[in-house]
Design an enzyme around this catalytic site. Structure first.
Site: not given
Ligand code: DOR
Length: 431
Positions: A63, A65, A95, A153, A306, A310
């Site tokens: 991700h 972002r 996403n 996802d 993955d 954050h």
């Molecule tokens: O732990 C996760 N975080 N699983 C996911 O499928 C999405 C991801 C996120 O976008 O933070």
């Protein structure tokens, strides 16, 4: 003409079946020769004595972002974290904000990556508009814009009829559908694996069946449609077994597993550390063991991080409200080296799971050190120990369960298209 000689290492190249001492000569961004004792006086030298030299790692699941949440990560910072972790290519999930469900967003990501990222970036487009599971995205246009796969996802397509249609259309564009397999009606408000750990913590549980029910359905739909189903972040023994059985019946299924699901059980959550919260959650010890076995016997094809950044203020809240996800690009190799040390995987299997196998899953170029191939190469010290400090890393985020831990195994250098883009002693070098 630019030349680089990666000298004195042990070459591990699963696709070519090569394991032994050799030098790698790179010319104008491509592999020119792989052989012991190459003499190339005009070439820039990259010392690899005592190291493994392998095809660059390819992460099927990150991700980045961008667009929309650049305070967590962006394509430049995520790209630097990737090369610091040995990844010469990453597939980035849809996403974002706006969601990558439109060719203009796919274009934007590719443009930004070309300008800012030292690693190659392959966008994964949304399977449905807005990740809402209601209206299919325009797959042909998205593939024309550069999408390499489709995935909602982070969300799950709960409507089986919609999932069938997505799989059917994915055949037309010959691209995999990567599924986030969590039945939302079973997850409900679960935040940790359902079982004794959830009970001890007093937190709502997310049952293993949320994954297995969904994987079972999608395997049946893959069989019905003949499409390529890729199961993202497998976390349960039941899913491993279902995938093993479906593959033996000839269903076109591939699967990935994360470093955290291979090495941490739900007991890691006992301290309420929100950096152990992810979706799917850490599972039981038996599930961890089954994932390791699944990787060792080839049921699971790839290790994917993955990588889910954050911000500190989002994670430093109570467990139930923290967003799920952990960063993982910079620690992946060191974390999964434990599988080699414990005898679960041979070095060649580990390298395959990080390079040649993901290349095959997403049908990407490269993944092997053969004359004429893109010179995407990683140099690894399997013995070097280091203490991971996310503050010194390249990701903008710090949400790692391995912060402060001593790890063994280090990425020494990363070469993308013949350019040295990372060296452990010089850091990430801008493109
Ligand atoms: O732990 C996760 N975080 N699983 C996911 O499928 C999405 C991801 C996120 O976008 O933070």
């Amino acid at each position: 003409m630019s030349r680089m000689l990666i000298q004195g290492g042990r070459v591990l190249d699963p696709a070519c079946g090569h394991d032994g001492p050799a030098d790698v000569l790179v010319e104008d961004g491509r592999i020119l020769e792989v052989a012991p004792g190459i003499v190339a006086r005009d070439a820039e030298r990259l010392e690899a004595a005592g190291c493994w030299v392998a095809p660059g790692f390819v992460d099927l699941h990150v991700h980045l972002r961008e667009p929309g949440q650049e305070y967590k990560e962006d394509i430049a910072s995520g790209g630097r974290a990737a090369v610091a972790g040995g990844f010469t290519a990453v597939c980035c999930m849809a996403n974002t904000d706006p969601v990558n469900d439109d060719p203009s967003v796919t274009d934007y990501i590719r443009d930004r990556a070309r300008q800012d990222s030292p690693t190659r970036v392959y966008p994964v487009a949304a399977a449905t508009k807005g990740l809402d599971g209601q209206v299919m995205s325009e797959m042909v246009a998205l593939v024309q814009a550069g999408a390499v796969a489709f995935s909602d996802d982070g969300r799950t397509i709960m409507d089986s009829g919609m999932q069938r249609r997505v799989l059917e259309y994915s055949r037309l564009v010959e691209r995999p559908v990567m599924v986030h397999a969590e039945d939302r009606s079973l997850v409900r408000d679960g935040v940790v694996n359902e079982g004794p750990t959830a009970t001890r913590l007093g937190l709502p549980g997310n049952p293993a069946a949320a994954e297995t029910v969904h994987v079972a359905r999608d395997l049946l739909l893959a069989e019905l449609t003949g499409a390529h189903l890729h199961v993202a972040h497998v976390s349960t023994a039941g899913a491993v077994e279902l995938i093993r059985e479906a593959r033996s019946r000839g269903v076109h299924v591939t699967a990935e597993v994360t470093p955290h699901h291979l090495t941490l059980s739900d007991e890691a959550t006992l301290g309420f550390d929100t950096n152990t919260k992810m979706a799917p959650p850490l599972r039981s010890r038996e599930d961890v063991e089954a994932c390791r076995q699944g990787l060792a016997d080839g049921t699971l094809d790839a290790i994917a991080t993955d990588h889910a950044p954050h911000a500190v203020h989002e994670k430093e809240v109570e467990f139930t409200t923290a967003p799920p996800g952990v960063i993982g690009l910079e620690t992946a190799f060191a974390v999964v080296m434990e599988l080699v040390r414990s005898g679960c995987l041979r070095p060649m299997q580990l390298i395959a799971a990080l390079s040649s196998n993901p290349v095959q899953v997403a049908r990407l170029p490269g993944g092997l050190l053969k004359r004429g191939e893109p010179a995407d190469v990683v140099v690894l010290d399997p013995e070097r120990s280091w203490t991971y400090d996310p503050l010194k890393g390249y990701s903008k985020s710090r949400n790692s369960p391995w912060a402060g831990r001593e790890l063994v195994g280090r990425v020494v250098a990363t070469v993308v298209g013949g350019d040295l883009v990372y060296h452990v002693d010089r850091g990430a070098l801008l493109p």
